[in-house]
Write an enzyme that holds these catalytic residues in place. Structure first.
Site, PDB file in Angstrom:
ATOM      1  N   ASN A  40       0.825  -1.225   0.000  1.00 60.42           N
ATOM      2  CA  ASN A  40       0.000   0.000   0.000  1.00 60.42           C
ATOM      3  C   ASN A  40       0.853   1.266   0.000  1.00 60.42           C
ATOM      4  OD1 ASN A  40      -1.505  -1.978   2.351  1.00 60.42           O
ATOM      5  ND2 ASN A  40      -2.670  -1.444   0.513  1.00 60.42           N
ATOM      6  N   HIS A  68      -2.580  -6.094  -3.132  1.00 63.53           N
ATOM      7  CA  HIS A  68      -2.424  -4.833  -3.882  1.00 63.53           C
ATOM      8  C   HIS A  68      -1.128  -4.783  -4.693  1.00 63.53           C
ATOM      9  CE1 HIS A  68      -6.009  -2.871  -2.390  1.00 63.53           C
ATOM     10  NE2 HIS A  68      -5.708  -3.248  -1.164  1.00 63.53           N
ATOM     11  N   HIS A 152       0.090 -13.010   4.148  1.00 62.72           N
ATOM     12  CA  HIS A 152      -0.752 -11.846   3.943  1.00 62.72           C
ATOM     13  C   HIS A 152      -2.209 -12.286   3.881  1.00 62.72           C
ATOM     14  CE1 HIS A 152      -0.998  -7.635   2.678  1.00 62.72           C
ATOM     15  NE2 HIS A 152      -2.017  -8.016   1.927  1.00 62.72           N
ATOM     16  N   HIS A 177      -1.743  -7.458   6.211  1.00 61.17           N
ATOM     17  CA  HIS A 177      -2.978  -7.225   5.451  1.00 61.17           C
ATOM     18  C   HIS A 177      -4.106  -6.620   6.284  1.00 61.17           C
ATOM     19  CE1 HIS A 177      -6.232  -7.597   2.502  1.00 61.17           C
ATOM     20  NE2 HIS A 177      -6.942  -8.248   3.402  1.00 61.17           N
ATOM     21  N   HIS A 179      -4.012  -4.551   8.702  1.00 59.90           N
ATOM     22  CA  HIS A 179      -3.673  -3.165   9.066  1.00 59.90           C
ATOM     23  C   HIS A 179      -3.952  -2.860  10.535  1.00 59.90           C
ATOM     24  CE1 HIS A 179      -3.640  -1.439   4.670  1.00 59.90           C
ATOM     25  NE2 HIS A 179      -3.130  -2.651   4.744  1.00 59.90           N
TER      26      HIS A 179
HETATM   27 FE   LIG Z   1      -2.384  -3.784   3.127  1.00 61.42          FE
HETATM   28 FE   LIG Z   2      -3.533  -6.583   1.641  1.00 55.84          FE
END
Ligand SMILES: [Fe+2]
Ligand SMILES: [Fe+2]
Length: 269
Positions: A40, A68, A152, A177, A179
């Site tokens: 990210n 991502h 992840h 992942h 967060h």
């Molecule tokens: Fe992320």
């Molecule tokens: Fe992710």
């Protein structure tokens, strides 16, 4: 060996806190190996070659990815030429890049960093357990001084299962992942350090790093709304610190590290 893995860097504030703090962290924690999750890093979505270079210059050794990975399409052409940028290993055959970085530290010790993606509440990918198993057999601890697995994924159950699946075969299994950092850093019975999620490096006055008003509105109204933008307040750097025994590559210490921003600070004691 002393290892640090920073959870998902979200946007500019996430990158900046890592770049600003890394020289000091490397020095004060006497770090040998630093890994960051960069999926990210580019305004919340993907990563660019310029950002990779900035992170390496700051003292990062390897960068992992996730769902991502390809949001910035130009990285598809770049990744084959940068073995330290590691994408999930369980993408289909033929996907650019590699799911493992097997390299050497400046002092010659061999290390490997593996990135895999979970499947619960995620895209349907190849079996991450079979893929990680093959990577661990190709890169055994002992032959390598340290093995780091960034798994992840969304579901805590799947991440804990991966931890036990790798127990005794990796120095560290850490989730990314979600967060949001979890409070379960510990050493598994076989000697692998484990943490369900490292949390993000980003602004926690947000919805998982994105500006909170439009993110909340999406849940309230169920209308699509504007594209989400990264929150830009002071970031918390969230990471996991691991110390291993050189003879075995297994963990002797694991602790979270949190610096700055809104979350309570934690320094690996
Ligand atoms: Fe992320
Ligand atoms: Fe992710």
């Amino acid at each position: 060996m002393r290892i640090l893995l920073c959870g998902d860097l979200v946007g500019r504030v996430g990158r900046e806190v890592v770049i600003r703090e890394m020289p000091r962290l490397r020095r004060e924690l006497a770090l040998d190996l630093v890994v960051v999750n960069g999926e990210n890093a580019a305004h919340g979505f993907g990563i660019t070659d310029t950002i990779c270079r900035e992170l390496y210059e700051a003292g990062v050794d390897a960068i992992t990815l996730g769902n991502h990975a390809w949001d910035k399409r130009e990285i598809l052409a770049y990744i084959a030429g940068d073995p330290r940028l590691v994408r999930p290993i369980n993408y289909p055959p033929g996907t650019p890049g590699s799911g493992v970085w097997a390299g050497r530290l400046r002092d010659g010790r061999k290390v490997a960093v593996i990135n895999a993606m979970a499947r619960l509440f995620m895209d349907a990918l190849d079996d991450p357990f079979a893929a990680v198993d093959a990577a661990l057999k190709a890169h055994p601890l002992g032959d390598h001084a340290a093995i780091v697995v960034d798994f992840h994924g969304e579901a805590t159950s799947e991440k804990m299962a991966m931890g036990h699946f790798c127990d005794g075969r990796a120095s560290l299994v850490v989730g990314t992942h979600s967060h949001v950092p979890t409070a379960d850093a510990h050493i598994l019975p076989g000697g692998t350090a484990y943490l369900t999620d490292a949390g993000m490096c980003g602004d926690y006055d947000s919805v998982i790093g994105m500006k909170k008003e439009p993110a909340v509105a999406r849940f309230v109204t169920k209308l699509p709304g504007d594209r989400l933008q990264p929150a830009e307040g002071e970031a918390t750097l969230c990471a996991v610190f691991v110390e291993t025994a050189d003879a075995t590559g297994l963990a002797t210490r694991v602790a979270p590290l949190r610096l700055g921003g809104r979350l309570p600070p934690h320094w690996p004691g």
